[in-house]
Scaffold this active site. Structure first.
Site, PDB file in Angstrom:
ATOM      1  N   GLU A 266       0.825  -1.211   0.000  1.00  0.00           N
ATOM      2  CA  GLU A 266       0.000   0.000   0.000  1.00  0.00           C
ATOM      3  C   GLU A 266       0.864   1.267   0.000  1.00  0.00           C
ATOM      4  O   GLU A 266       0.632   2.201   0.763  1.00  0.00           O
ATOM      5  CB  GLU A 266      -0.969  -0.021   1.199  1.00  0.00           C
ATOM      6  N   ASP A 345      -8.600  -9.052   3.373  1.00  0.00           N
ATOM      7  CA  ASP A 345      -8.382  -7.965   4.330  1.00  0.00           C
ATOM      8  C   ASP A 345      -9.549  -7.835   5.312  1.00  0.00           C
ATOM      9  O   ASP A 345     -10.367  -6.922   5.160  1.00  0.00           O
ATOM     10  CB  ASP A 345      -8.208  -6.658   3.540  1.00  0.00           C
ATOM     11  N   GLU A 367      -2.878 -12.401  12.604  1.00  0.00           N
ATOM     12  CA  GLU A 367      -3.315 -11.031  12.893  1.00  0.00           C
ATOM     13  C   GLU A 367      -4.834 -10.987  12.766  1.00  0.00           C
ATOM     14  O   GLU A 367      -5.389 -11.257  11.705  1.00  0.00           O
ATOM     15  CB  GLU A 367      -2.654 -10.051  11.903  1.00  0.00           C
ATOM     16  N   GLU A 373     -13.178  -2.460  11.469  1.00  0.00           N
ATOM     17  CA  GLU A 373     -13.064  -1.673  10.239  1.00  0.00           C
ATOM     18  C   GLU A 373     -14.137  -2.012   9.199  1.00  0.00           C
ATOM     19  O   GLU A 373     -14.867  -1.145   8.748  1.00  0.00           O
ATOM     20  CB  GLU A 373     -11.670  -1.880   9.636  1.00  0.00           C
ATOM     21  N   TRP A 522      -7.416  -2.497  -6.583  1.00  0.00           N
ATOM     22  CA  TRP A 522      -7.303  -2.949  -5.195  1.00  0.00           C
ATOM     23  C   TRP A 522      -7.540  -4.445  -5.017  1.00  0.00           C
ATOM     24  O   TRP A 522      -7.150  -5.022  -4.007  1.00  0.00           O
ATOM     25  CB  TRP A 522      -8.264  -2.163  -4.294  1.00  0.00           C
TER      26      TRP A 522
END
Ligand code: GCW
Length: 669
Positions: A266, A345, A367, A373, A522
Site C-alpha cells: 500500500e 483484508d 493477525e 473496520e 485494489w
C-alpha cells in the site's frame, strides 16, 4: 460465599509486577467484597494469600507437590495447608504469571464462582499475545473508532499517560503481554533519538503490568532518519545503523519487545526497491535485535494494489503466499511472519489464509482485527469471537494431519520456537475505550482466545457479560444472545455467501457501495455482472488460488458442489440461478438473507428492551440508541444491495419485495 478468605497477603518478593499483583488483589477484594487485607513480605503463621514464584514458595514450603512443566506465564491457583493454616497460593514461573493468576481469581469472584478448595492450573497456548495500535503521532488512529490516541498528541508522546497506564492494566487483565504503540504505516520519526526518549515514558507505564512495548518502523529509516544514502538491507552500513539504533533503544527500554514492519505494501517502501526479499529485510533487523531478545514481526500483508482488473487470472488473495512461501526457511529465528486471518483484508467472511500451512520453517502469528473496520466500525454490533473461532479451529490438514490454524500459529505443528496471536485493537481516549460498550467483548475475547483458543464462544461471552453487567441471569442471557447472533446478522445484511463485505472500499469502509470494489486495482473484486457473481479462484478455470491450500482443503473448495455455501462466492463465479446446498438459488438467497438480516437487526432492539429494568439507565440508553441506529442502517444495506442485484440480474424476488422498493423509489424521484 467468600467469608473464609484469608485476611492477609504475603508476597515473597518486591519486584514491580508482583507488587502490581498484590495491589490488584487488595483493590479487587476491597471493592468487590469490602474486605481489607494486610500485606506482609515475611511469611509468618496464619491463613494468607501467598504470591510468589514456584521457587520462592518451594523454599518456604518444600513439602508441597508443585505442578511441573508449565509454559512461561502459566499459573497455579491452589488452596493448601501450610504451617498449619489454610493458604491460597497464586504461583507461577514468572512474575507476569502471578499477576495473571490474581486477575483470574478476581474474575472468578466477580462471577460468583466457588473457589473453596481450588486447585487450578492455567497456561497460555502461545507465547506471543500482542496487540497492535494503529496510532499516528498527531493523535489520530487509523481505523480507530474510540477516540484519540492514548499515547500521542501533536507529534509527541502525551504528557499525561494515565490512560496508557490503564490500558496496560486492561491488557494484562486478559493475558496480553505486548503492545505495538504506533501505526504500521509508520512515521519514520519514531526512531529519532529525541522520540525514543519520549517512548521510554510509555514503556515505563507498561512495565508494572508485564506488557512489553514495541514500535512499528519504516524500512527506509536508515536513509530518512539515519541520513545514509541507502536502506538496502544487504548494505553493511544499513546493518550497522539498525544495530546502533537498537542498541540505543535498549539503553532506554531494557525490556523492549521489538519491531513490526509493513513494507512493499500500500505504497510503503520495502526491500523490493533494491531487488531484495522480505527475508533480507526482516533478517537485518532481527540480527540487530537478537542480542537483546527482541523480535521482528514482518507482516505478510504485501500485495500489489495496482492489479489489472481486466485480467481474470489476477488475484490479490494469492499475494501473501506467493511472496512468503518461497522464502520459508530463510527467516531468522527471531522473525515472526504476521499473517492476517484471511487472504484479502478482514472482510466479514473469508476463508483462512493458506499461508498458515505454507510456512514450516518460519515462525508465524495470526493477525486478527479487533477494531471493526469492515464490520460496522463499533457503530454496529458485531461480536467477532465466533468468526475467530472458526478461523482458529479450521483444520488445514497440512501433510494430511490434523493441523488446526491455532496449532500452526502457536508453532506446535512444526516445532517453532515462538508464535501466536496479534490483535489490531485501536482503543482510544473514549471512556469505554472502543467507542461502544458492547465492542469491548471483542478485545476481551481476543485476549481469552490468545490465552486459550479452546475456550468456547459461549464461555467467553458469558464471562465477559457477567464481568461487565453483573450476574443477573436476565441480563447476561440477553446480552450473550445479542453478541452471539451479531456476526451472522451483520454478515447477512452486508455480504453473504463469501462475496466480501461490499462496503465502500474506496472511502470509509462502512457504507454499502458494492460497485466500489470493481474496476480498480485494489483487488477486492466480486466480479458481479449480468450473468453471475463471485470470483473464480479454482485451479481448473480460475486464478488458481485454491492450489495454495493443502490437498484436502483444495478438494473441499475446488468443486462447486462441495464448497460450503458460506464461502461459495469467494471461490466460484456462478450464475444467479445456481442452486445452493440449501435448495435456494443464489439470487433468492441474497434477497432473503438481506431481508432476514434487517429483520433480525430490528429484533435486537426488542431483545435489548427486555433488560431495561435490570441495568443502569446510562448504558441501557446508550446501547438502545446504537441498536436502533443499526436497525435503520440494516435497512439501508438491505435495499442498496438487493436493488443492485436486482438491476444486475433482472431476476425478481420470489416474495416481490425488491420490485416494490424500486417502484416506490421511482415514484419518489
Ligand atoms: O485494510 C487496510 C486498512 C488500512 C491498513 C491496512 C493494513 C494500516 O484499510 O488502513 O493500514 O489494511 O493492515 O496495513
Amino acid at each position: 460465599m467468600y467469608v473464609h478468605l484469608p485476611k492477609q497477603i504475603v508476597i515473597l518478593n518486591d519486584r514491580q509486577v508482583v507488587k502490581t499483583a498484590q495491589q490488584e488483589l487488595v483493590r479487587g477484594l476491597s471493592r468487590m467484597l469490602g474486605k481489607s487485607l494486610t500485606v506482609s513480605t515475611s511469611w509468618t503463621k496464619g491463613s494468607a494469600f501467598v504470591l510468589g514464584t514456584f521457587l520462592e514458595i518451594h523454599s518456604r514450603a518444600p513439602n508441597l507437590n508443585f505442578p511441573g512443566g508449565l509454559k512461561t506465564d502459566g499459573y497455579w491457583l491452589k488452596t493448601a495447608r501450610i504451617h498449619g493454616s489454610e493458604c491460597l497460593l497464586i504461583a507461577s514461573n514468572t512474575d507476569r504469571g502471578i499477576l495473571y493468576g490474581v486477575f483470574a481469581l478476581l474474575s472468578k469472584i466477580a462471577r460468583e464462582e466457588n473457589i473453596a478448595g481450588i486447585g487450578e492450573i492455567q497456561q497460555p497456548f502461545a507465547s506471543i499475545r500482542w496487540v497492535n495500535q494503529w496510532d499516528n503521532l498527531d493523535g489520530s488512529i487509523e481505523r480507530g473508532y474510540g477516540g484519540a490516541s492514548v499515547f500521542f498528541a501533536d507529534g509527541k508522546v502525551r504528557g499525561d499517560l494515565s490512560r496508557a497506564r490503564q490500558y496496560a492494566r486492561l491488557l494484562a487483565s486478559v493475558g496480553i503481554n505486548g503492545c505495538t504503540i504506533n501505526n504500521v504505516n509508520a512515521a519514520p520519526g519514531v526512531l529519532e533519538n529525541s522520540f525514543i526518549a519520549q517512548v521510554r515514558r510509555i514503556a515505563d507505564v507498561f512495565r508494572p503490568w508485564g506488557v512489553r512495548l514495541s514500535l512499528a518502523v519504516d524500512l527506509s529509516s536508515p536513509k530518512i532518519v539515519g541520513g545514509l544514502d541507502t536502506f538496502d538491507p544487504l548494505d553493511p552500513r544499513v546493518a550497522e545503523w539498525w544495530r546502533m539504533k537498537v542498541h540505543e533503544i535498549y539503553g532506554q527500554i531494557p525490556d523492549f519487545g521489538g519491531f513490526v514492519v509493513k513494507a512493499d505494501s500500500e505504497g510503503r517502501l520495502g526491500p523490493s526497491t533494491y531487488g531484495r526479499t522480505p527475508a533480507d529485510a526482516a533478517n537485518v533487523i532481527a540480527r540487530a535485535l537478537k542480542p537483546h531478545g527482541g523480535i521482528v514481526f514482518y507482516r505478510a500483508f504485501v500485495y500489489n494494489h495496482h492489479l489489472d482488473w481486466h485480467n481474470l487470472k489476477n488475484d490479490r488473495a494469492k499475494a501473501a503466499y506467493d511472496n512468503f512461501h518461497p522464502l520459508d526457511g530463510l527467516f531468522d529465528d527471531n522473525v515472526v511472519i504476521q499473517i492476517k486471518n484471511g487472504p484479502i483484508d478482514f472482510q466479514v467472511r473469508e476463508p483462512v489464509s493458506p499461508l498458515f500451512a505454507g510456512l514450516h520453517h518460519t515462525n508465524e502469528a495470526i493477525e486478527l482485527q479487533i477494531t471493526q473496520e469492515y464490520t460496522g466500525q463499533q457503530r454496529q454490533l458485531c461480536f467477532l469471537v465466533p468468526m475467530w473461532k472458526e478461523v482458529l479451529d479450521f483444520n488445514m490438514r497440512s501433510e494430511g494431519k490434523d493441523t488446526p490454524v491455532k496449532s500452526l500459529v502457536a508453532g506446535d505443528v512444526f516445532h517453532r520456537p515462538t508464535g501466536g496471536f496479534v490483535g489490531v485493537a485501536n482503543v482510544g481516549m473514549d471512556a469505554n475505550w472502543l467507542g461502544s460498550p458492547m465492542a469491548m467483548a471483542n478485545l476481551y475475547g481476543f485476549g481469552q482466545l490468545a490465552w486459550n483458543p479452546n475456550l468456547s464462544t459461549e464461555e467467553i461471552v458469558d464471562e465477559w457479560t457477567r464481568l461487565t453487567f453483573g450476574n443477573d441471569p436476565r441480563v447476561s442471557k440477553a446480552v450473550s444472545r445479542l453478541q452471539l447472533e451479531s456476526w451472522r446478522v451483520y454478515e447477512s445484511y452486508t455480504g453473504p455467501l463469501g462475496v466480501g463485505t461490499l462496503t465502500n472500499i474506496l472511502g470509509n469502509h462502512y457504507d454499502p457501495a458494492p460497485e466500489s470494489s470493481e474496476e480498480n486495482g485494489w483487488g477486492q473484486w466480486h466480479r458481479a455482472d449480468h450473468e453471475g457473481i463471485g470470483m473464480d479462484r479454482t485451479v481448473a478455470t480460475g486464478t488458481g488460488f485454491i492450489g495454495q491450500y493443502p490437498p484436502e482443503v483444495q478438494t473441499l473448495y475446488e468443486s462447486v458442489d462441495k464448497c460450503p455455501d458460506k464461502l461459495l462466492l469467494f471461490f466460484h463465479h456462478v450464475p444467479y440461478t445456481h442452486v445452493l446446498h440449501s435448495g435456494k438459488t443464489v439470487v433468492q438467497h441474497i434477497y432473503d438473507s438481506h431481508y432476514d438480516g434487517a429483520e433480525a437487526a430490528r429484533d435486537f432492539v426488542s431483545q435489548w428492551k427486555t433488560v431495561e429494568a435490570h441495568i443502569d439507565s446510562a448504558r441501557y440508553q446508550d446501547i438502545l440508541s446504537r441498536l436502533e441506529y443499526q436497525a435503520q442502517e440494516a435497512i439501508v444495506w438491505r435495499d442498496t444491495i438487493c436493488q443492485w442485484i436486482y438491476h444486475l440480474s433482472g431476476i425478481a424476488d420470489d416474495k416481490g419485495r425488491i420490485e416494490r422498493v424500486t417502484k416506490q423509489n421511482t415514484l419518489e424521484q
